[in-house]
Every structure is written in structure tokens, then in C-alpha cells.
Design an enzyme around this catalytic site. Sequence first.
Site, PDB file in Angstrom:
ATOM      1  CD  GLU A 305      -3.040  -1.014   0.134  1.00  0.00           C
ATOM      2  OE1 GLU A 305      -3.044  -0.026  -0.617  1.00  0.00           O
ATOM      3  OE2 GLU A 305      -3.869  -1.942   0.031  1.00  0.00           O
ATOM      4  NE  ARG A 309      -3.622   2.829  -0.826  1.00  0.00           N
ATOM      5  CZ  ARG A 309      -4.900   2.750  -0.481  1.00  0.00           C
ATOM      6  NH1 ARG A 309      -5.543   3.812  -0.084  1.00  0.00           N
ATOM      7  NH2 ARG A 309      -5.539   1.596  -0.494  1.00  0.00           N
ATOM      8  CG  ASP A 438      -6.189  -7.223  -7.451  1.00  0.00           C
ATOM      9  OD1 ASP A 438      -5.163  -7.567  -6.844  1.00  0.00           O
ATOM     10  OD2 ASP A 438      -6.950  -6.319  -7.030  1.00  0.00           O
ATOM     11  CD  GLU A 574     -10.660  -1.348  -8.574  1.00  0.00           C
ATOM     12  OE1 GLU A 574     -11.812  -0.997  -8.246  1.00  0.00           O
ATOM     13  OE2 GLU A 574      -9.683  -1.271  -7.804  1.00  0.00           O
TER      14      GLU A 574
HETATM   15  C1  DMJ Z   1      -6.203   0.644  -4.956  1.00  0.00           C
HETATM   16  O1  DMJ Z   1      -5.418   0.825  -3.849  1.00  0.00           O
HETATM   17  C2  DMJ Z   1      -5.449  -0.035  -6.058  1.00  0.00           C
HETATM   18  O2  DMJ Z   1      -6.104   0.155  -7.253  1.00  0.00           O
HETATM   19  C3  DMJ Z   1      -5.253  -1.492  -5.813  1.00  0.00           C
HETATM   20  O3  DMJ Z   1      -4.635  -2.128  -6.875  1.00  0.00           O
HETATM   21  C4  DMJ Z   1      -6.571  -2.151  -5.553  1.00  0.00           C
HETATM   22  N1  DMJ Z   1      -7.334  -1.489  -4.560  1.00  0.00           N
HETATM   23  C5  DMJ Z   1      -7.449  -0.060  -4.571  1.00  0.00           C
HETATM   24  C6  DMJ Z   1      -8.608   0.496  -5.339  1.00  0.00           C
HETATM   25  O4  DMJ Z   1      -9.712  -0.239  -5.379  1.00  0.00           O
END
Ligand code: DMJ
Length: 674
Positions: A305, A309, A438, A574
Site C-alpha cells: 500500500e 500510494r 488482481d 476499477e
Molecule cells: C487501490 O489501492 C489499487 O487500485 C489497488 O490495486 C486495488 N485497490 C485499490 C482500489 O480499489
Amino acid sequence: MYSGPAASAAGPPRRDFISVTLGPEEAVGAGGYNNSKAWRRRSCWRKWKQLSRLQRSVILFLFAFLAVCGVTSYTNMGEAWKSLTDKSLDDQRTKQEIPGLKLANPAVLPAPQKVDANHGDYPELSPQKPPKPPHVRRSPSNLQIKAPWRDTRLKTHHDTIRAVEEPVQADKEEKTEKYIISWRGAMIEPDQSTEPPSSKIKETEKPLSVEGEDQKEPVPLNERQRAVIEAFRHAWRGYRDFAWGHDELKPLSKSYSEWFGLGLTLIDALDTMWILGLKEEFEEARKWVANDLVFDKNVDVNLFESTIRILGGLLSTYHLSGDSLFLEKAKDIGNRLMPAFKTPSKIPYSDVNIGRGTAHPPRWTSDSTVAEVTSIQLEFRELSRLTGDEKFQKAVDEVMKHVHTLSGKNDGLVPMFINTNSGQFTHLGVYTLGARADSYYEYLLKQWIQGGKKENELLEDYMRAIEGVKKHLLQKSEPKRLTFVGELAHGHFSAKMDHLVCFLPGTLALGVHNGLPVDHMKLAEALIETCYQMYAQVETGLSPEIVHFNLHAQKGHKDVEIKPADRHNLLRPETVESLFYMYRFTGDKKYQDWGWEILQNFNKYTRVPTGGYTSINNVQNPSNPEPRDKMESFFLGETLKYMFLLFSDDTDLINLDKYIFNTEAHPLPIWVPA
Ligand code: DMJ
């Protein structure tokens, strides 16, 4: 003191030191000058015999001593030489990092990697060339997008932004090379991708795209883009008023929540503000980064994270603004995250204490999540390129190399967990494109693009995985025959799909744009329709976190079923993300219209009048969607950014041939832009 003659008269005294004097007659000999080897050997031997035992012992001892000294000093010199060389490399790197030295032009590019004759060989994964002196340094394209308020030549209002791409100073030799990739016998020439996006957008809607900064006209904002700016400002107002410098806004209670205590929303939103042209907001936020953002804190952060970010946000803001403050901060956090990789298997731990420099797995397991350890690569690789320090890239490349070789995959699909001790997948047999797996798939493709489409193993893994998706996870729902991606658990198919999976249509389309098979585009089109239906078939017009698709037609039933535990919406990006890619690559306005509907529904059900937006608990209840009192940082970092880009007809506004978005929507440069 001179004592020669007297001493000679008294005969040679016995001395404990060596005195070898060669008289002329001895040196020359009776026969005149004789320097033959035999003569010299004899003469030396005679001298040696004339010496006392003590003298001989001393000479032998001295020789031995000198020999030992010689060997030791040779070794030390080698090391001294090596460290000298290293130091001079470091010095060069440091110089390249000095503010004002055109930091927006990354200092080091990875060495070009040619495709091996044996296609499929993994390329060298520490591709940093030693930095060259600045005058011979190969520079990537100048990837700055100038903020409108900085460009005095722009006569327009400050909400207008345009992309200014300086010419690529590319390595000619490299440019002429063609990289052919083989995938199951099919030859793919990455350079011959599908038509560039601009050609897909109808002529009348095309922005003026004139090469060169001076002639380029700004593209005026349209009504929908202005609506996104308004939404952003509203969200920002809430954050600024009630949560400034904290991680997330709690808009209803007019307070904040803390996750890492690092101003997560502010950092995630920096490049969005830049792209939207929000000068005042950006500059105020920049001040906070300069004065208040401190990473030397005794706090545990999640590696993934904080990479996507914080590191991603800082790197991208650095590229867009050219402001070295953001690179300095990126280096700081990057270094502090490195202890995560000190594990027996080199598969990183999930958590790092950035103040103490210690890392650990979650309390209950020594596993890490597969998506997490394989979705930090774009950022760390870019950090290596910018700093010239290989260690970041080496660490993350090793993870990819290792995962590439692992058993436990199912036609390219990966399990969700990996053990940090053994380096093996755990909890085998469950396959999803949703949570915990994912972005593994997303980053396979994106790393391949980032690195100039040369790292064939990444492409192989991506292609194999998409085949795996087709074979095991695709089904059609009833009654509308929507194509969706389900899950597989120990051989049993489940018609469950996370909203998170909606990144996939965009990623597939990006692959096709980069030369991958066109049937991926067909799949992308089908899947984005499904993702849109996950909104359209729900009472609020907003998607829940998870849906279950109906496999059998039942009277009065829609395709989408929602379980009570899954009906929340976290303002996730998404679907909007994929709509953006689909519009860029097809020019089909319906994607903009779908995005517009979604924005209106966010405004209707999640907007908090006093500032900010909130996630909600119940997308099925328009009269009471049950606000959760939290605005996730990705709403500003991703959702609104992708909305703004979706509504833009300017394909140079984050040109997808020059930038690759990380999984948190932070654009990073493609190393060898098309
Ligand atoms: C974000 O932090 C990123 O896109 C991550 O890959 C998946 N989750 C969240 C958004 O949904």
C-alpha cells in the site's frame, strides 16, 4: 660519520647488518664487462658464501618478510581500487541527484536488452548501466506535463491543461532494433501495435496535436471535465477542512482516520491536482510535503500500500512537475521500505517499520499476498532508474524471477498466498482475478511495457495467464449473457466476481494497444460491458464490492445478485479506469457516457454536503445508502483522475505511449517510449 679507510685497515668487522659492496674488478671481472647469466649466478653465489650464517639468516628473513608484505598489500590495493571505483560511481550518482541538474530527466536508463535468439530467456535483471557523465548520458523523453499556470504562453484560464512532451533523445541504435516476441508460435512485433489512440478518435473530436510546445493549442475543458474538477474540489475541501495531513477523511463526523499516519490522501491526490490543473491546491499540498511529511517515524506500514500510494504518488508527481522535492521524498521512503526484502526467500514481508528499519509478516502467518509482492515492481524499478541505485530494482526483479519459476500455477493463474520462508505458494487450488491476486496480472503486462517490451518472461506469464482466465474463469450470465470472470476453488467454479476484477478490461485493451492479439480486445469489450452492468443493474447505479452472476435464467432475476455482506461501495476506481482505456483506444463515446452516469451517481449517493464523499454500506437502497463515513484515498488518487482523463479528448494528456499507470493510477514513464 665517515670511517671507511680505518675500518678497512682493521679488516672487515663482523656486522649484524648487510653491506654488499661490489668493487669494479668484481663487477667487471678479468675479461672486461661480462654480464652473462652464468657469470652473474656464479658471482652472486660466491658473495652469498662469503656471508656469515647470521647475515644469511637475516637476508632470508627479510626476503620472507617482504614477500608476505607484498601479498598483503596487493590484496588491500585491490580492495582500495574497487572502493575507489565504487565511490566515483557514487559521486557521479550524487551529482546527478543535485537539484537543478535537470532532475526531471532521469539520470540512468536501464541497459537495452535485446531479445535473445532463444526467445523466452529471461533478460538480465540488473540492467542499470553505470552512469555515464552527463554529456554522454542518454536521456529519456522529458516527461513533464507543464501545469497551465506555469506556462506563460498559454492564454487560457488556469483550469486548462495540456501535455507538453519534449522530443525524445533516443538512442538511435536502439530505436532501429526490432524486438520480435514469440508467443506459442505467433510472432508479435510490439512496435506494430494496433492503431494509435488518436486515430481512433473521430477527426472532429481530435484535439489539436501539433508537435512542439510553441504551436500547441490548449485543449479547452468540456463540461464533464469541469464537473470532475468540481467534484475533486468538493472532496478536497472536506479533506482540507477536517483531515489535513492525515490519512483519510471521515466526512460525516468531520474528522479523520489514520492508517500509516503519512498524509495518504494528500500524497495520493498530488498528481491528480496537477493533471486537473488545480494550482492553488497543489501548491498548498506541496508545502505540506516540504515541511511536514516525515518518514522517520516508528510506524508499521504495509509494503504494497505504501509503495503504490506513497512511492508511486511521489514519483509520478516528480515526473509531472519536475520538482526534486518529490524525488527526495521518494528516495527516502524507498530506502525505508527495503528491510521488507530481508527474508529467507527474498519474498518480502507484508509490513515494515519505516522508523526502526525492521520488517515482519502479519502476526498470524508468515505468508505474504501474491498480488502485494508482485505489484511493487513498477515503482521500485523506476526508483532505481532515477537514482542509479540498482538495489531497488534487484530486489523486486528477484521476486518476479522467483514467481516465474514456481509450481502451483494453473495455466498461468496464481494462488493468492506465498510463504516468505519457503518462497512457495500456499493455499493452493484457489484462483481469482480479484482481491489478493488482481494486480499480479496487471503488473506482468505493465512491467513489460515499462521496460520497453523486452522482458519476455513477463509477457509469457501474462499471455499464459490470460489463456488460463479464458479456460477456467470465463462464463456467461443469464439473462443478458454477460461475460464475467468467476473464481475457481479446488476445481469448483464460483460465479463470484469482485469489483476489483474490473481492472481487467483496461489492462487487456492496453495489451492490444501494445501489439498483443486482438481477441484480447473482444474480451475487454465484453468485460467492460459486464462491469458497467454491475452498476446499471443496481438500485443506486453504483456497483457493490462483490457480485454473483446468475448462471441460469430465472423469472424476475437480473444477471447480478448481491449478498448482504457484499453490498458496500468504497468509491473504487476499477470500472472507471477501464472505461478510460476503452475510450482512449476505441473512441467509442458510450464509454464516456457510462462514466458520466457513474459520476452522477457518486454525486447523488456519496457526496457529503459539508465536504468530501463517503463510501456507503448499501448500494441497493437509494433512500438510505448507509454512509460509512470514510473517503478512501484512492477516490482522489484514482477514481476522479480516471474520470477526468476519460472525459478528455486530448490523447496527449498522459499519453499512453509514454506513460504507464501504476495500480494506484500514478503515471510513470515508459523507459523507451514508442
Ligand atoms: C487501490 O489501492 C489499487 O487500485 C489497488 O490495486 C486495488 N485497490 C485499490 C482500489 O480499489
